[in-house]
Write a protein that holds these residues in place. Structure first.
Motif, short mmCIF file in Angstrom:
data_model
loop_
_atom_site.label_atom_id
_atom_site.label_comp_id
_atom_site.label_asym_id
_atom_site.label_seq_id
_atom_site.Cartn_x
_atom_site.Cartn_y
_atom_site.Cartn_z
N VAL A 1 -6.84 5.18 20.94
CA VAL A 1 -6.96 4.75 22.34
C VAL A 1 -6.07 3.53 22.58
N ALA B 1 -5.70 6.06 28.72
CA ALA B 1 -7.15 6.08 28.55
C ALA B 1 -7.84 5.49 29.77
N LEU C 1 -6.19 12.32 18.96
CA LEU C 1 -7.58 11.87 18.86
C LEU C 1 -8.31 12.72 17.82
N PRO D 1 -14.52 -1.07 20.10
CA PRO D 1 -15.37 0.01 19.62
C PRO D 1 -16.83 -0.45 19.60
N VAL E 1 -14.76 2.07 23.55
CA VAL E 1 -14.83 3.37 22.89
C VAL E 1 -16.20 3.43 22.23
N ILE F 1 -14.71 11.50 22.02
CA ILE F 1 -15.27 10.19 22.33
C ILE F 1 -16.49 10.43 23.21
N LYS G 1 -10.66 6.37 16.21
CA LYS G 1 -10.58 6.74 17.62
C LYS G 1 -10.13 5.54 18.46
N ALA G 2 -10.68 4.36 18.16
CA ALA G 2 -10.30 3.16 18.89
C ALA G 2 -8.81 2.85 18.70
N VAL H 1 -9.10 -2.88 23.22
CA VAL H 1 -10.06 -1.82 22.92
C VAL H 1 -11.22 -2.39 22.11
N GLU I 1 -19.51 5.35 20.58
CA GLU I 1 -20.04 6.48 19.81
C GLU I 1 -21.55 6.40 19.86
N LEU J 1 -16.12 6.73 27.11
CA LEU J 1 -14.98 5.83 27.25
C LEU J 1 -15.17 5.07 28.56
#
Length: 200
Positions: free
Chosen positions: A128, A135, A73, A151, A91, A77, A124-125, A149, A93, A80
């Motif tokens: 994951v 996760a 990673l 984001p 995910v 994050i 990051k996504a 996932v 931010e 999550l």
């Protein structure tokens, strides 16, 4: 005069100095104000997941993620969220940027969002997605699901980068987050306000 006063109030609310050459104590006071706004946004984002009734993990750090089976990673994050019903892993931010008004400043602001914030969130996504089961377990959800996932970038005010021709990710504000997390449909790239009629 009213418009100028409104602009000044907006700048102060953002933690922006109306003039760069003000006394040092004023600058420090505005810095503390900015830090309080950042903390409030983080609290609002976490509260939104709680109101949606979804299991979540707040501030997942790189080292902690690695110990939970999510290696590689790049950065933490902020939030999550696992939704076992829709099989979504959010995910999220959270960013609290100062508003840009001048054309050049707005261009720099949007470049920062696209080359730094957005691209880092996508990375990051992607990580994951490689370790989706781990996760979900980090959020307290066990079991194999076909996780997908999603984001999502959350700001305190509406972000101009959400209205680019190719935003690539959905953007929203903290006050819309609970509705978006509760919708059965995934938000589309760009500005996502959420539609209450589609909530579960």
């Amino acid at each position: 005069v009213d418009r100028a006063a409104g602009d000044a109030a907006g700048n102060l609310d953002d933690g922006h100095l109306p003039h760069p050459e003000l006394p040092d104590p004023v600058g420090k006071a505005l810095l503390r104000h900015r830090q309080q706004l950042d903390q409030r946004l983080e609290d609002d984002v976490r509260d939104a997941a709680r109101r949606a009734g979804l299991p979540y993990r707040f501030r997942l750090l790189e080292k902690t993620a690695a110990t939970l089976g999510i290696p590689g990673l790049t950065g933490e994050i902020d939030l999550l969220v696992a939704d076992p019903d829709t099989h979504r892993l959010w995910v999220i931010e959270a960013k609290n940027p100062t508003r840009a008004v001048a054309v050049h400043a707005l261009q720099q602001h949007m470049k920062k969002f696209t080359t730094r914030y957005r691209d880092k969130l996508l990375a990051k996504a992607a990580t994951v997605a490689q370790y989706a089961a781990q996760a979900a377990a980090a959020c307290g959800v066990d079991g194999e699901h076909p996780w997908r996932v999603v984001p999502l970038l959350v700001t305190r005010t509406v972000e101009p980068a959400a209205f680019l021709a190719d935003p690539r990710i959905p953007y929203t504000t903290a006050d819309h987050l609970t509705v978006i997390l509760s919708q059965t449909d995934d938000p589309q790239p760009g500005w996502a306000a959420g539609r209450r009629s589609e909530t579960r």
